[in-house]
Every structure is written in C-alpha cells, then in structure tokens.
Design an enzyme around this catalytic site. Structure first.
Site, PDB file in Angstrom:
ATOM      1  N   PRO A   9       0.786  -1.230   0.000  1.00  0.00           N
ATOM      2  CA  PRO A   9       0.000   0.000   0.000  1.00  0.00           C
ATOM      3  C   PRO A   9       0.822   1.287   0.000  1.00  0.00           C
ATOM      4  CG  PRO A   9      -0.301  -1.241   2.050  1.00  0.00           C
ATOM      5  CD  PRO A   9       0.433  -2.123   1.097  1.00  0.00           C
ATOM      6  N   ASN A  10       0.347   2.203  -0.821  1.00  0.00           N
ATOM      7  CA  ASN A  10       0.846   3.583  -0.936  1.00  0.00           C
ATOM      8  C   ASN A  10       2.153   3.708  -1.707  1.00  0.00           C
ATOM      9  OD1 ASN A  10      -1.311   4.882   0.544  1.00  0.00           O
ATOM     10  ND2 ASN A  10      -0.471   3.861   2.346  1.00  0.00           N
ATOM     11  N   ARG A  17       5.006  12.173  -2.837  1.00  0.00           N
ATOM     12  CA  ARG A  17       4.843  12.642  -1.456  1.00  0.00           C
ATOM     13  C   ARG A  17       6.051  12.174  -0.647  1.00  0.00           C
ATOM     14  NH1 ARG A  17       0.660  14.085  -3.412  1.00  0.00           N
ATOM     15  NH2 ARG A  17      -1.525  13.637  -2.959  1.00  0.00           N
ATOM     16  N   TYR A  22      11.183   8.806   1.254  1.00  0.00           N
ATOM     17  CA  TYR A  22      11.145   7.751   0.225  1.00  0.00           C
ATOM     18  C   TYR A  22      11.839   8.128  -1.078  1.00  0.00           C
ATOM     19  CZ  TYR A  22       7.746   5.869   3.494  1.00  0.00           C
ATOM     20  OH  TYR A  22       7.139   5.393   4.634  1.00  0.00           O
ATOM     21  N   ASN A  73       8.120  -5.537  -0.753  1.00  0.00           N
ATOM     22  CA  ASN A  73       7.956  -4.451   0.215  1.00  0.00           C
ATOM     23  C   ASN A  73       6.477  -4.416   0.590  1.00  0.00           C
ATOM     24  OD1 ASN A  73       7.672  -2.134   1.679  1.00  0.00           O
ATOM     25  ND2 ASN A  73       8.949  -0.869   0.353  1.00  0.00           N
ATOM     26  N   ALA A  76       2.976  -0.848   4.996  1.00  0.00           N
ATOM     27  CA  ALA A  76       2.516  -0.906   6.394  1.00  0.00           C
ATOM     28  C   ALA A  76       1.966  -2.278   6.775  1.00  0.00           C
ATOM     29  CB  ALA A  76       1.470   0.176   6.638  1.00  0.00           C
ATOM     30  N   HIS A  79       3.755  -4.637   9.305  1.00  0.00           N
ATOM     31  CA  HIS A  79       3.718  -4.535  10.761  1.00  0.00           C
ATOM     32  C   HIS A  79       2.543  -5.253  11.404  1.00  0.00           C
ATOM     33  CE1 HIS A  79       6.811  -1.759   9.688  1.00  0.00           C
ATOM     34  NE2 HIS A  79       5.957  -0.932   9.097  1.00  0.00           N
ATOM     35  N   ASP A  86       1.105 -15.787   6.393  1.00  0.00           N
ATOM     36  CA  ASP A  86       0.630 -17.129   6.047  1.00  0.00           C
ATOM     37  C   ASP A  86       0.773 -17.402   4.553  1.00  0.00           C
ATOM     38  OD1 ASP A  86       0.019 -17.689   8.667  1.00  0.00           O
ATOM     39  OD2 ASP A  86      -2.123 -17.246   8.478  1.00  0.00           O
ATOM     40  N   GLU A  97      12.342  -9.530   2.106  1.00  0.00           N
ATOM     41  CA  GLU A  97      11.557  -8.333   2.436  1.00  0.00           C
ATOM     42  C   GLU A  97      12.458  -7.099   2.325  1.00  0.00           C
ATOM     43  OE1 GLU A  97       8.825  -8.614   5.764  1.00  0.00           O
ATOM     44  OE2 GLU A  97       9.719  -6.790   6.578  1.00  0.00           O
ATOM     45  N   HIS A  99      12.589  -2.719   2.625  1.00  0.00           N
ATOM     46  CA  HIS A  99      11.998  -1.418   2.981  1.00  0.00           C
ATOM     47  C   HIS A  99      12.910  -0.315   2.492  1.00  0.00           C
ATOM     48  CE1 HIS A  99       8.918  -3.374   5.228  1.00  0.00           C
ATOM     49  NE2 HIS A  99       9.853  -4.144   5.755  1.00  0.00           N
ATOM     50  N   SER A 101      12.991   2.817   3.564  1.00  0.00           N
ATOM     51  CA  SER A 101      13.495   3.606   4.698  1.00  0.00           C
ATOM     52  C   SER A 101      14.095   2.670   5.743  1.00  0.00           C
ATOM     53  CB  SER A 101      12.339   4.405   5.311  1.00  0.00           C
ATOM     54  OG  SER A 101      11.362   3.532   5.849  1.00  0.00           O
ATOM     55  N   ARG A 106      12.700   4.920  12.773  1.00  0.00           N
ATOM     56  CA  ARG A 106      11.382   5.559  12.704  1.00  0.00           C
ATOM     57  C   ARG A 106      10.525   5.147  13.910  1.00  0.00           C
ATOM     58  NH1 ARG A 106       9.026   4.985   6.860  1.00  0.00           N
ATOM     59  NH2 ARG A 106       7.768   6.721   7.638  1.00  0.00           N
ATOM     60  N   ARG A 110       7.029   0.593  13.567  1.00  0.00           N
ATOM     61  CA  ARG A 110       7.662   0.123  12.319  1.00  0.00           C
ATOM     62  C   ARG A 110       8.844  -0.806  12.579  1.00  0.00           C
ATOM     63  NH1 ARG A 110       5.254   3.500   8.436  1.00  0.00           N
ATOM     64  NH2 ARG A 110       4.821   5.569   9.259  1.00  0.00           N
TER      65      ARG A 110
HETATM   66  O1  CA2 Z   1      10.246   2.004   4.163  1.00  0.00           O
HETATM   67  C1  CA2 Z   1       9.420   1.315   3.538  1.00  0.00           C
HETATM   68  O2  CA2 Z   1       9.621   0.886   2.399  1.00  0.00           O
HETATM   69  C2  CA2 Z   1       8.047   1.049   4.162  1.00  0.00           C
HETATM   70  O3  CA2 Z   1       7.675  -0.280   3.822  1.00  0.00           O
HETATM   71  C3  CA2 Z   1       7.100   2.032   3.546  1.00  0.00           C
HETATM   72  C4  CA2 Z   1       5.698   1.961   4.133  1.00  0.00           C
HETATM   73  C5  CA2 Z   1       5.749   2.035   5.649  1.00  0.00           C
HETATM   74  O4  CA2 Z   1       4.443   1.875   6.186  1.00  0.00           O
HETATM   75  C6  CA2 Z   1       6.670   1.009   6.237  1.00  0.00           C
HETATM   76  O5  CA2 Z   1       6.703   1.182   7.629  1.00  0.00           O
HETATM   77  C7  CA2 Z   1       8.061   1.150   5.673  1.00  0.00           C
HETATM   78  C8  CA2 Z   1       4.843   3.110   3.625  1.00  0.00           C
HETATM   79  C9  CA2 Z   1       4.844   3.271   2.157  1.00  0.00           C
HETATM   80  C10 CA2 Z   1       4.298   4.607   1.859  1.00  0.00           C
HETATM   81  O6  CA2 Z   1       4.820   5.005   0.635  1.00  0.00           O
HETATM   82  C11 CA2 Z   1       4.694   6.306   0.303  1.00  0.00           C
HETATM   83  C12 CA2 Z   1       5.431   6.719  -0.762  1.00  0.00           C
HETATM   84  C13 CA2 Z   1       5.364   8.029  -1.135  1.00  0.00           C
HETATM   85  C14 CA2 Z   1       4.530   8.898  -0.478  1.00  0.00           C
HETATM   86  C15 CA2 Z   1       3.780   8.466   0.579  1.00  0.00           C
HETATM   87  C16 CA2 Z   1       3.832   7.158   0.973  1.00  0.00           C
END
Ligand code: CA2
Length: 148
Positions: A9-10, A17, A22, A73, A76, A79, A86, A97, A99, A101, A106, A110
């Site tokens: 997601p995201n 953003r 990121y 990746n 969220a 977590h 599963d 896996e 990430h 960041s 953080r 996380r």
């Molecule tokens: O650091 C990572 O790759 C994460 O998997 C990114 C997730 C976060 O919930 C994990 O804790 C760590 C969030 C991805 C959100 O991606 C965005 C990218 C650009 C703008 C906003 C969100």
C-alpha cells in the site's frame, strides 16, 4: 531467474509525497530500474503493486511454480498482516523483504515485522538499491542449497 517484485500500500505514490523519506523517484522508475537490472543479469522482473491485502495474497499464491524469487515491500502491512505471513509460508518461492526507509530509525510500530519470519532475510534503509541487493543475493545464491 524470474523475479516477482511486489509492493504494498501507498508505494504507488513514490516520488509524489514524502521525498525526504522515500526519495524523488516514482514507482514507475523503480520498475524500469529493476527490469533493466534483471535484464543485465539474464533475468526478468515483473512488478506488481496493490493497496489491497487480498490482491497481494493472490499474487503470492499465483507466484508458486511461476517465479524463482519474490522481492517484497509489504508497506505498512509489514507490521500487522498475519494473512501475508501465512501466504508467504504457503508457497515454495523464496522471498526477501525490502523497505526503502530504515524502519528502525522511525516510529516504534515500524520496528516489528510480522512478515519477515517467512522471508530469507530483510533489507531496509537502502532505498531503491535494496531491491537490487535482494535480487543480487538470489542471483548469487541460485542453485545453492547450503545456508547463506
Ligand atoms: O520504508 C518502507 O519501504 C516502508 O515499507 C514504507 C511503508 C511504511 O508503512 C513502512 O513502515 C516502511 C509506507 C509506504 C508509503 O509510501 C509512500 C510513498 C510516497 C509517499 C507516501 C507514501
């Protein structure tokens, strides 16, 4: 090797953003970069992103017997998604896996990954390079059965 690159997601918002966390580069540029990296190593990389847990589970199920390795990746979902844990355990495709960041620098929530126990390993904090590092591991280790 045939790689499946899964993003949760995201991550479709990459480059649009939160560039401080990121980076500036888009999801599309990540996919182009990983396809080029795979091709340079005689391999293929197919990218799939979804904001929906079930779609990611379906992609993991469908990877069984089709892909040699998954680079994932889970965003969220990392977590708290026992369903993704599963799914990873249910298939015979090794996964690393990744990430973007450094999750350990953080928020506390996380720091915990519920999906990592089903993975060969976890890479965090290296940005896009982390995906290539994961692919590089599989390329180097391909066909080797002993422990890393
Ligand atoms: O650091 C990572 O790759 C994460 O998997 C990114 C997730 C976060 O919930 C994990 O804790 C760590 C969030 C991805 C959100 O991606 C965005 C990218 C650009 C703008 C906003 C969100």
């Amino acid at each position: 090797m045939k790689f499946l690159i899964l993003n949760g997601p995201n991550l479709n918002l990459l480059g649009r953003r939160e560039p401080g966390i990121y980076g500036d580069d888009s999801y599309e540029s990540l996919c182009r970069r990983l396809s080029a990296f795979a091709a340079a190593h005689g391999s293929t990389a197919e990218c799939f992103q979804s904001n929906h847990e079930g779609a990611l589970i379906d992609a993991i199920h469908a990877a069984d017997g089709v892909y040699d390795a998954i680079v994932f990746n889970p965003g969220a979902f990392t977590h708290y998604s026992y369903a993704l844990l599963d799914a990873l355990k249910a298939v015979d495709v090794p996964c690393i896996e990744v990430h973007l960041s450094n999750v350990h620098q953080r928020e506390e929530f996380r720091h915990k990954s519920v999906t990592a126990p089903a993975c060969v390993g976890q890479i965090c904090g290296l940005g896009f390079y982390g995906y290539e590092a994961a692919m590089g591991y599989f390329l180097t280790r391909a066909g080797q059965k002993e422990a890393p």
